[in-house]
Design a protein around this motif. Structure first.
Motif: not given
Length: 260
Positions: A236-237, A163-164, A202-205, A229-230
């Motif tokens: 992202f926000a 995810a990263t 997945e990235r948000l969690h 990864g954003f």
């Protein structure tokens, strides 16, 4: 019966001089054939197709009324799209559904070859190969039900582990798992998601976990977003608020509405 045998020669290639798989497509005439490779053998009737590896010894026998055409494809292109198509010979029905579409496209490509540039012909063959491999997997309009859960689990596991990686996407997933992009999309669609949505969630969690983690207190929200990864703090926000109903800053402070 007329019999033809393919055998390996010095240098490790088939008699055709190419390491490849092929689809043999009989015409709709009253001729019959028999194909064999290793321990597997099958009858070939009008309208059916055989997908096999011509870099391995094979036997092909037919009667005088048999007519067919062959589409030769690189073996690595097949293996990248489908394990099942690459591992063993496949008999594909061209009578209806996806198999019928594949058969018609093979015939049309042969008939219209002179009308295509090399680039256009290559693109058309790539699209056809996606369909061939999907048919070899047993697909019709969706991924095979008995494999769908395992494939979905593999995709989710891969996304979780990577995810990263800012380059994570459908292309990297299919390269790693050796499924075609079409097949991956079909499996995820059956699970009511897409690769993009799966990666974003997945990235948000992961970001939410890091925002609450003591070991990440020294890092700014932008740095945490980038580490997950954003590429943009703003995107992202926005995605974080849409997913959890609160801002990253509020989540870090432990304020705001209870996170879902």
């Amino acid at each position: 019966m007329c019999e033809r045998r393919g055998s390996r020669v010095p240098g490790g290639t088939a008699h055709s001089g190419r390491s490849a798989g092929y689809v043999r497509t009989p015409h709709a005439v009253p001729g019959h054939g028999l194909g064999g490779q290793g321990k597997a053998s099958t009858g070939i009737t009008p309208g059916s197709m055989v997908l096999c590896d011509i870099d391995r010894p094979l036997t092909f026998a037919h009667d005088d009324g048999f007519l067919s055409m062959s589409l030769i494809m690189p073996a690595d292109a097949i293996a990248l799209r489908s394990r099942a198509a690459a591992e063993q010979p496949q008999l594909l029905s061209g009578a209806r559904g996806l198999g019928h579409l594949v058969r018609q496209l093979v015939v049309t490509l042969q008939e219209e070859r002179a009308e295509f540039s090399e680039t256009t012909f290559g693109i058309a063959c790539d699209q056809l190969l996606d369909l061939v491999c999907l048919a070899a997997e047993g697909g019709t309009d969706s991924a095979p039900a008995d494999q769908r859960a395992d494939v979905e689990s593999s995709i989710r596991s891969y996304v979780s582990r990577h995810a990263t990686d800012p380059e994570l996407g459908v292309n990297s997933i299919v390269r790693a798992l050796c499924w075609s992009p079409r097949y991956v999309r079909t499996v995820l669609q059956s699970a009511d998601t897409t690769a993009r949505d799966l990666i974003r969630r997945e990235r948000l969690h992961l970001a939410r976990s890091r925002l609450a983690g003591a070991s990440w207190k020294a890092y700014s929200i932008a740095q945490i977003a980038h580490s997950c990864g954003f590429g943009s703090h703003a995107s992202f926000a926005t995605a974080f608020r849409r997913e959890f109903g609160t801002t990253p800053g509020e989540a870090r402070r432990g304020h705001g509405r209870r996170l879902r």
